[in-house]
Scaffold this motif. Structure first.
Motif, PDB file in Angstrom:
ATOM      1  N   THR A 144       0.682  -1.368   0.024  1.00 48.65           N
ATOM      2  CA  THR A 144       0.061   0.069  -0.150  1.00 48.65           C
ATOM      3  C   THR A 144       0.957   1.375  -0.089  1.00 48.65           C
ATOM      4  N   PHE A 145       1.951   1.007   0.749  1.00 46.17           N
ATOM      5  CA  PHE A 145       3.035   2.327   0.926  1.00 46.17           C
ATOM      6  C   PHE A 145       3.506   2.583  -0.517  1.00 46.17           C
ATOM      7  N   ALA A 146       3.933   1.223  -1.049  1.00 41.79           N
ATOM      8  CA  ALA A 146       4.593   1.086  -2.626  1.00 41.79           C
ATOM      9  C   ALA A 146       3.691   2.179  -3.422  1.00 41.79           C
ATOM     10  N   ALA A 147       2.613   1.754  -3.357  1.00 44.86           N
ATOM     11  CA  ALA A 147       1.336   2.366  -4.518  1.00 44.86           C
ATOM     12  C   ALA A 147       1.232   3.926  -4.063  1.00 44.86           C
ATOM     13  N   LYS A 166       3.402   6.378 -13.375  1.00 40.21           N
ATOM     14  CA  LYS A 166       2.667   5.329 -14.063  1.00 40.21           C
ATOM     15  C   LYS A 166       3.322   4.027 -13.903  1.00 40.21           C
ATOM     16  N   LEU A 167       4.622   3.906 -13.738  1.00 37.98           N
ATOM     17  CA  LEU A 167       5.155   2.664 -13.572  1.00 37.98           C
ATOM     18  C   LEU A 167       5.169   2.114 -12.362  1.00 37.98           C
ATOM     19  N   THR A 168       5.163   3.195 -11.144  1.00 35.10           N
ATOM     20  CA  THR A 168       5.120   2.786  -9.854  1.00 35.10           C
ATOM     21  C   THR A 168       3.674   2.162  -9.557  1.00 35.10           C
ATOM     22  N   LEU A 169       2.551   2.860 -10.155  1.00 36.35           N
ATOM     23  CA  LEU A 169       1.201   2.522  -9.879  1.00 36.35           C
ATOM     24  C   LEU A 169       1.084   1.134 -10.580  1.00 36.35           C
ATOM     25  N   TYR A 170       1.564   0.855 -11.516  1.00 41.49           N
ATOM     26  CA  TYR A 170       1.691  -0.552 -12.498  1.00 41.49           C
ATOM     27  C   TYR A 170       2.195  -1.674 -11.813  1.00 41.49           C
ATOM     28  N   LYS A 171       3.490  -1.323 -11.386  1.00 38.58           N
ATOM     29  CA  LYS A 171       4.319  -2.478 -10.426  1.00 38.58           C
ATOM     30  C   LYS A 171       3.579  -2.765  -8.986  1.00 38.58           C
ATOM     31  N   SER A 172       3.290  -1.719  -8.461  1.00 37.41           N
ATOM     32  CA  SER A 172       2.582  -1.798  -7.258  1.00 37.41           C
ATOM     33  C   SER A 172       1.262  -2.441  -7.371  1.00 37.41           C
ATOM     34  N   PHE A 173       0.418  -2.323  -8.414  1.00 34.30           N
ATOM     35  CA  PHE A 173      -0.771  -2.985  -8.731  1.00 34.30           C
ATOM     36  C   PHE A 173      -0.773  -4.474  -8.896  1.00 34.30           C
ATOM     37  N   GLU A 174       0.484  -4.873  -9.725  1.00 39.27           N
ATOM     38  CA  GLU A 174       0.633  -6.445  -9.730  1.00 39.27           C
ATOM     39  C   GLU A 174       0.903  -7.066  -8.541  1.00 39.27           C
ATOM     40  N   LEU A 175       1.564  -6.400  -7.353  1.00 38.33           N
ATOM     41  CA  LEU A 175       1.877  -7.244  -6.311  1.00 38.33           C
ATOM     42  C   LEU A 175       0.678  -7.332  -5.292  1.00 38.33           C
ATOM     43  N   LEU A 176      -0.194  -6.105  -5.355  1.00 35.09           N
ATOM     44  CA  LEU A 176      -1.378  -6.081  -4.709  1.00 35.09           C
ATOM     45  C   LEU A 176      -2.178  -7.206  -5.174  1.00 35.09           C
ATOM     46  N   LEU A 230      18.593  -3.542  -0.951  1.00 32.36           N
ATOM     47  CA  LEU A 230      19.023  -2.221  -1.228  1.00 32.36           C
ATOM     48  C   LEU A 230      17.892  -1.604  -2.299  1.00 32.36           C
ATOM     49  N   GLU A 231      17.436  -2.262  -3.130  1.00 31.89           N
ATOM     50  CA  GLU A 231      16.474  -1.855  -4.186  1.00 31.89           C
ATOM     51  C   GLU A 231      15.251  -1.328  -3.352  1.00 31.89           C
ATOM     52  N   ILE A 232      14.753  -2.129  -2.203  1.00 31.41           N
ATOM     53  CA  ILE A 232      13.644  -1.708  -1.488  1.00 31.41           C
ATOM     54  C   ILE A 232      13.981  -0.449  -0.706  1.00 31.41           C
ATOM     55  N   SER A 233      15.330  -0.455  -0.212  1.00 27.72           N
ATOM     56  CA  SER A 233      15.610   0.814   0.597  1.00 27.72           C
ATOM     57  C   SER A 233      15.618   2.220  -0.289  1.00 27.72           C
ATOM     58  N   VAL A 234      16.111   2.127  -1.626  1.00 30.21           N
ATOM     59  CA  VAL A 234      16.292   2.995  -2.370  1.00 30.21           C
ATOM     60  C   VAL A 234      14.809   3.583  -2.656  1.00 30.21           C
ATOM     61  N   ASN A 235      13.970   2.571  -3.238  1.00 32.10           N
ATOM     62  CA  ASN A 235      12.621   3.025  -3.628  1.00 32.10           C
ATOM     63  C   ASN A 235      11.805   3.188  -2.433  1.00 32.10           C
ATOM     64  N   THR A 236      11.528   2.526  -1.434  1.00 39.62           N
ATOM     65  CA  THR A 236      10.755   3.110  -0.303  1.00 39.62           C
ATOM     66  C   THR A 236      11.190   3.065   0.689  1.00 39.62           C
ATOM     67  N   GLY A 237      12.524   3.406   1.096  1.00 43.43           N
ATOM     68  CA  GLY A 237      13.184   3.953   2.262  1.00 43.43           C
ATOM     69  C   GLY A 237      13.055   2.801   3.528  1.00 43.43           C
ATOM     70  N   ILE A 238      13.463   3.539   4.751  1.00 45.54           N
ATOM     71  CA  ILE A 238      13.606   2.514   5.761  1.00 45.54           C
ATOM     72  C   ILE A 238      12.228   1.957   6.141  1.00 45.54           C
TER      73      ILE A 238
END
Length: 441
Positions: free
Chosen positions: A106-109, A119-129, A346-354
């Motif tokens: 949810t935070f990712a979206a 648009k890519l953020t919404l698309y990728k987060s929607f896949e996992l949701l 590291l990927e998750i940290s860069v994208n969504t932080g701590i």
């Protein structure tokens, strides 16, 4: 592209009929979400690398639209199913692993607000949701047989993927084989497209599952053959971290089974290799895969990406730079085209932080410790078949988790919707089901 879509449609139809046949012929625990799970896995077959400029200009190309259409269908049917059976019955307070993963996604979206490619953020987060929404449907009955069918589907798809890699060897050797390294033969998939590392991790996961089932299933010979096939594939695909992960996973399974003789054999072989210069040199050349020792020291060229990713993380350590996009922009700045920082954490940290990393870690590592905890408490007082089923599923899952963990250190496979992420979701689902004492037989 039309040929690829046609092939995927045929595979989808075949997979649906396979799931129907297996489910109805063996037991009556079949529910329609297994078909949706098969579709979800097939949607991951669309894999290609595009430049950042192409992605910004057109986040959804023709292949992406096909993938999104499949995801939308799965989402719609899952949502309707949940709505028809009342929303309140699908999330329980004790399901902290699912809740943590749901909070992370949810935070990712929400991060699309500050993402460089919204648009890519919404698309990728929607896949996992969508993935976790369908998982909630599969978990609701708290039925181990239903979870086992889900695992079987995962293994069926993995088998298809590694078998397809071999299929193209005689027909398209220039695409299916990389001609360098100690063996002068590195296996990769031509269609569906897979690099050698992907083929290796798929084979490693299937090897772990096949070995465990050869110990507990009535179809021992079948799983032994599957184990040898997967092991052979892993040997020729030569993904370093996945092979090491498999060996550690196998050792941990021996530890849980209290199989001291096999553990001792692994240690003895390791000592022989370490003290035999000729064997060590052969293995060293094998793991180099034709690369220079300097490149290996630089962890396959990933060190520059890791340093750049760390610097990017420090510029926004709390909320990151946007799910599925921040790390891509980092990679673009270092190597000039779209790839990744090649480390899931590291990927998750860069994208969504701590914040994002904490939520993901609770779900990820919590799954492993929950499975380990339950295994230590399980006893033979359960009915015979249930005892064997639970032991097998937990051992498979803990071994697969270790393979995924090693793979995550040098890839972003758990950062987005893909086969390995879907398999992890299955492990998470099993951990949640096992928390409830009254498990249906």
């Amino acid at each position: 592209m039309k040929g690829a879509f046609f092939s995927i449609v045929l595979l989808l139809i075949g997979s649906i009929f396979y799931v129907l046949f297996k489910s109805y012929s063996k037991n009556r625990n079949f529910i329609f979400p297994h078909i949706l799970w098969t579709m979800l896995l097939i949607s991951t077959f669309i894999f290609r690398v595009r430049t950042t400029s192409q992605l910004i200009e057109n986040p959804l190309d023709t292949a992406g639209i096909f993938r999104l259409t499949t995801i939308l269908l799965v989402f719609t049917l899952s949502f309707v199913y949940i709505a028809l059976h009342k929303f309140s019955g699908f999330l329980r307070k004790r399901d902290y692993l699912v809740l943590s993963m749901l909070a992370y996604l949810t935070f990712a979206a929400i991060s699309f607000v500050y993402s460089p490619i919204p648009k890519l953020t919404l698309y990728k987060s929607f896949e996992l949701l969508t993935e976790i929404l369908l998982l909630l449907v599969l978990l609701r009955p708290l039925n181990l047989r239903i979870i086992k069918i889900q695992f079987d589907i995962n293994y069926y798809i993995l088998f298809f993927l590694i078998a397809s890699a071999w299929f193209w060897v005689p027909f398209k050797p220039q695409e299916a084989i990389i001609r360098h390294g100690y063996l002068n033969f590195i296996l990769r998939g031509a269609f569906p497209l897979q690099d050698a590392d992907m083929v290796t991790v798929h084979a490693a996961i299937l090897s772990v599952a096949a070995y465990v089932r050869s110990r507990f299933s009535e179809r021992k010979n079948f799983y032994r053959i599957l184990f040898i096939f997967s092991l052979t594939t892993m040997f020729f695909a030569q993904g370093r971290t996945s092979i090491v992960g498999f060996l550690v996973a196998l050792a941990f399974i021996f530890y849980l089974l209290k199989d001291k003789s096999k553990l001792l054999l692994m240690v003895t072989l390791a000592l022989i290799i370490a003290n035999s210069k000729s064997i060590y040199n052969i293995l060293y050349s094998y793991f180099l895969k034709g690369s220079s020792p300097k490149l290996i020291t630089n962890i396959g060229g990933r060190w520059l990406l890791w340093k750049a990713g760390w610097k990017a993380f420090l510029t926004s350590p709390i909320i990151g730079h946007g799910f599925a996009t921040g790390s891509r922009m980092v990679a673009q700045s270092v190597v000039g085209f779209l790839i990744s920082t090649y480390n899931t954490f590291l990927e998750i940290s860069v994208n969504t932080g701590i914040l994002g990393l904490t939520l993901f870690s609770i779900a990820f590592f919590g799954t492993f410790f929950q499975l380990w905890k339950f295994y230590s408490k399980i006893n033979s007082s359960l009915p015979g078949k249930n005892y064997l089923l639970v032991r097998s599923l937990i051992l498979e899952s803990t071994g697969i988790f270790i393979v995924l963990l090693f793979r995550a250190t040098t890839s972003f496979s758990l950062g987005e919707h893909g086969i390995t992420m879907a398999i992890f979701m299955s492990l998470l689902g099993l951990a949640e089901v096992l928390k409830y004492k009254k498990i249906k037989p």
